[in-house]
Design a protein around this motif. Structure first.
Motif, PDB file in Angstrom:
ATOM      1  N   GLY A 364      10.315   8.618   6.487  1.00 38.59           N
ATOM      2  CA  GLY A 364      11.739   8.482   6.245  1.00 38.59           C
ATOM      3  C   GLY A 364      12.630   8.763   7.430  1.00 38.59           C
ATOM      4  N   ASP A 365      12.115   8.659   8.646  1.00 38.12           N
ATOM      5  CA  ASP A 365      12.933   8.923   9.827  1.00 38.12           C
ATOM      6  C   ASP A 365      13.553   7.660  10.411  1.00 38.12           C
ATOM      7  OD1 ASP A 365      10.730   7.690  10.952  1.00 38.12           O
ATOM      8  OD2 ASP A 365      10.318   9.276  12.420  1.00 38.12           O
ATOM      9  N   GLY A 366      13.357   6.535   9.734  1.00 36.71           N
ATOM     10  CA  GLY A 366      13.921   5.274  10.202  1.00 36.71           C
ATOM     11  C   GLY A 366      13.092   4.569  11.252  1.00 36.71           C
ATOM     12  N   LYS A 367      11.932   5.119  11.603  1.00 33.29           N
ATOM     13  CA  LYS A 367      11.040   4.516  12.596  1.00 33.29           C
ATOM     14  C   LYS A 367       9.770   4.043  11.899  1.00 33.29           C
ATOM     15  CE  LYS A 367      12.750   7.944  15.878  1.00 33.29           C
ATOM     16  NZ  LYS A 367      12.381   9.146  16.683  1.00 33.29           N
ATOM     17  N   LEU A 368       9.299   2.869  12.274  1.00 38.21           N
ATOM     18  CA  LEU A 368       8.103   2.338  11.645  1.00 38.21           C
ATOM     19  C   LEU A 368       6.854   3.079  12.106  1.00 38.21           C
ATOM     20  CD1 LEU A 368       8.677  -1.528  11.610  1.00 38.21           C
ATOM     21  CD2 LEU A 368       8.707   0.061   9.680  1.00 38.21           C
ATOM     22  N   ASP A 369       6.015   3.405  11.139  1.00 42.33           N
ATOM     23  CA  ASP A 369       4.717   4.004  11.381  1.00 42.33           C
ATOM     24  C   ASP A 369       3.637   2.962  11.081  1.00 42.33           C
ATOM     25  OD1 ASP A 369       6.215   6.496  11.590  1.00 42.33           O
ATOM     26  OD2 ASP A 369       6.313   6.418   9.401  1.00 42.33           O
ATOM     27  N   LEU A 370       2.400   3.293  11.345  1.00 46.45           N
ATOM     28  CA  LEU A 370       1.273   2.413  11.028  1.00 46.45           C
ATOM     29  C   LEU A 370       0.345   3.120  10.051  1.00 46.45           C
ATOM     30  CD1 LEU A 370       0.373   0.974  14.565  1.00 46.45           C
ATOM     31  CD2 LEU A 370       1.813  -0.065  12.799  1.00 46.45           C
ATOM     32  N   VAL A 371      -0.038   2.421   8.978  1.00 41.74           N
ATOM     33  CA  VAL A 371      -1.006   2.940   8.015  1.00 41.74           C
ATOM     34  C   VAL A 371      -2.253   2.073   8.095  1.00 41.74           C
ATOM     35  CG1 VAL A 371      -1.482   3.481   5.610  1.00 41.74           C
ATOM     36  CG2 VAL A 371       0.842   3.770   6.518  1.00 41.74           C
ATOM     37  N   VAL A 372      -3.390   2.723   8.322  1.00 35.76           N
ATOM     38  CA  VAL A 372      -4.648   2.014   8.587  1.00 35.76           C
ATOM     39  C   VAL A 372      -5.735   2.540   7.663  1.00 35.76           C
ATOM     40  CG1 VAL A 372      -6.372   1.424  10.340  1.00 35.76           C
ATOM     41  CG2 VAL A 372      -3.977   1.765  11.009  1.00 35.76           C
ATOM     42  N   PRO A 373      -6.351   1.692   6.842  1.00 35.95           N
ATOM     43  CA  PRO A 373      -7.511   2.126   6.059  1.00 35.95           C
ATOM     44  C   PRO A 373      -8.771   2.135   6.917  1.00 35.95           C
ATOM     45  CG  PRO A 373      -6.981  -0.134   5.542  1.00 35.95           C
ATOM     46  CD  PRO A 373      -5.965   0.321   6.543  1.00 35.95           C
ATOM     47  N   ASN A 374      -9.536   3.201   6.781  1.00 37.02           N
ATOM     48  CA  ASN A 374     -10.775   3.365   7.545  1.00 37.02           C
ATOM     49  C   ASN A 374     -11.965   3.180   6.619  1.00 37.02           C
ATOM     50  OD1 ASN A 374      -9.382   4.206   9.996  1.00 37.02           O
ATOM     51  ND2 ASN A 374      -8.864   6.036   8.820  1.00 37.02           N
ATOM     52  N   ARG A 375     -12.591   2.058   6.754  1.00 41.52           N
ATOM     53  CA  ARG A 375     -13.601   1.633   5.810  1.00 41.52           C
ATOM     54  C   ARG A 375     -14.832   2.532   5.774  1.00 41.52           C
ATOM     55  NH1 ARG A 375     -16.112  -4.430   6.305  1.00 41.52           N
ATOM     56  NH2 ARG A 375     -18.125  -4.027   5.365  1.00 41.52           N
ATOM     57  N   ALA A 376     -15.105   3.243   6.838  1.00 38.99           N
ATOM     58  CA  ALA A 376     -16.347   4.019   6.901  1.00 38.99           C
ATOM     59  C   ALA A 376     -16.188   5.474   6.515  1.00 38.99           C
ATOM     60  CB  ALA A 376     -16.942   3.935   8.306  1.00 38.99           C
ATOM     61  N   ILE A 377     -14.958   5.962   6.334  1.00 38.13           N
ATOM     62  CA  ILE A 377     -14.804   7.406   6.125  1.00 38.13           C
ATOM     63  C   ILE A 377     -13.868   7.752   4.982  1.00 38.13           C
ATOM     64  CG2 ILE A 377     -15.440   8.176   8.431  1.00 38.13           C
ATOM     65  CD1 ILE A 377     -12.535   8.051   9.240  1.00 38.13           C
ATOM     66  N   GLY A 378     -13.500   6.806   4.140  1.00 40.38           N
ATOM     67  CA  GLY A 378     -12.756   7.115   2.931  1.00 40.38           C
ATOM     68  C   GLY A 378     -11.364   7.656   3.149  1.00 40.38           C
TER      69      GLY A 378
END
Length: 438
Positions: A364-378
């Motif tokens: 919620g700081d107005g800056k875009l973040d990245l969300v990445v799913p990691n298939r090998a570690i849940g």
């Protein structure tokens, strides 16, 4: 310009076997075709265990430059919990409520969030990479979702895109049918349902991803698809009535895995960015007014790029592009410019077998973040954005064992972005509501 949405997933369950490039992430063990493997439940009710213990995600950020089943919501894992102070001062697990799971049949695949019925609540669309179905879960005001409705397509939909193909103001769907040379169009009724009759269109060999946008400036939504064995992208211009013209092929790099539409030079035309799995490159095709594209310009990215998306990560008004490399567990960020060019990629550690990426403001700081799913570690890795196109070291969030795709949006109307992730190990979608106060 009309909006477009796209998400593409090459799950090993439907695109693996001997039909992979040499650099493509291979199958792994049972259940490895989902986003997150590792700690977590193994039943439909299970989510992440909440331990949040991950392998490579604790490493530094910058590497280098260069519904079938019922739809009942059940709580997933316990979450990290136990935090003191403000859980939203950091992106630890405490920023999200415990995952809630929704059953979606045999194999949860690519995932979209968008408002299908114009009721102000986001809905979820997922493709099933093993049963020739697209499933739609209608959203409710409280951030929960109805049981999945099912729509049959020609083959296993490993890529799903949305766009208004018939000009009625409602998003239609386009499915990339794994192992075929066909994309399937599903026209919307406007109430969250889709017409029973679908239409197939011929593209290149072994289509695996599709996207939509206005490529020729005529006001009609067009379709593009990446053709894995043809080493090209097929462009099908829209007629504005829900039908498409015959495909026109454009050569790109070797074994194109994914494609997304993005107006890189801000001229009002959607351009194409293509992740090439065997070339370790991103091909950029700038659209020309009236149709056609300039010759592709290639940029080096991480090993065997598997996913591509775009967003303005540095707030300069020009879109940037992000690819994902499961092989190196990293994301490659290519910052854009007003002329449509892209700077050299900068790589950031994400997690073991990073498999997709969604740009979204998590904290919620107005800056875009990245969300990445990691298939090998849940886990989901959250890379907090600095606002200049650079990112902090990843912070893990425990989810299901093998998640395969992630999408974001304000599901419960509280002004904060929530997350939804597909979980092939439990044939479910997990929803993580953001509990930070706006």
């Amino acid at each position: 310009m009309k909006p477009w949405w796209a998400v593409c997933l090459l799950a090993a369950v439907s695109c693996g076997g001997d039909k992979k490039s040499s650099g493509t992430p291979d199958g792994g063990g049972a259940g490895d075709s989902a986003m997150h493997a590792g700690a977590g439940g193994t039943t439909a009710e299970g989510g992440g265990s909440g331990s949040g213990v991950v392998g490579g995600t604790s490493e530094g950020g910058n590497l280098s430059s260069s519904g079938a089943g019922g739809g009942q919501a059940v709580t997933g894992g316990t979450g990290a919990g136990g935090m003191t102070g403000d859980p939203c001062a950091t992106t630890s697990q405490g920023a999200f409520a415990d995952p809630v799971s929704y059953m979606v049949g045999n194999s949860a695949g690519p995932l979209l969030s968008l408002d299908l019925d114009a009721d102000g609540h986001l809905d979820l669309v997922t493709g099933d990479g093993s049963s020739k179905l697209i499933r739609v879960l209608m959203g409710k005001a409280d951030g929960t979702f109805a049981a999945a409705a099912e729509y049959a397509v020609t083959e296993n939909p490993v890529g799903v895109a949305a766009g208004d193909l018939d000009g009625d103001g409602h998003p239609d769907l386009v499915a990339a049918n794994s192992g075929t040379a066909l994309v399937t169009v599903l026209l919307a009724n406007g109430d969250g349902t889709f017409k029973p009759t679908t239409t197939d269109y011929v593209v290149g060999t072994y289509v695996n991803c599709t996207t939509t946008g206005d490529f020729d400036g005529d006001g009609h939504t067009d379709v593009a698809a990446s053709d894995y064995y043809s080493d090209d992208v097929s462009v099908l211009f829209g007629n504005g009535d829900g039908t498409l013209k015959d495909k026109v092929a454009h050569k790109v790099g070797r074994k194109p895995q994914a494609v997304t539409a993005v107006d890189l030079n801000r001229d009002g035309l959607a351009d194409l960015a293509v992740a090439n799995g065997d070339s370790n490159t991103l091909s950029v095709l700038i659209a020309k007014a009236g149709g056609g594209f300039a010759d592709p310009v290639d940029r080096a990215v991480g090993l065997s790029p598997w996913w591509v998306t775009s967003a303005d990560l540095d707030g300069d008004g020009s879109p940037d592009v992000v690819t994902v490399s499961p092989t190196s567990g990293s994301v490659s960020v290519l910052l854009g410019s007003a002329t449509g060019g892209l700077k050299a990629a900068k790589d950031y550690r994400a997690g073991s077998r990073a498999y997709a990426v969604t740009p979204v403001d998590v904290d919620g700081d107005g800056k875009l973040d990245l969300v990445v799913p990691n298939r090998a570690i849940g886990t989901l890795s959250v890379l907090i954005g600095n606002g200049d196109g650079s990112f902090k070291a990843p912070v893990p969030h425990a989810v299901c064992m093998t998640p395969t795709s992630v999408t974001a949006g304000d599901f419960n109307g509280d002004g904060q972005n929530d997350l939804a992730v597909t979980c092939q190990d439990v044939a479910a979608i997990q929803v993580l509501l953001n509990r930070c106060a706006k």
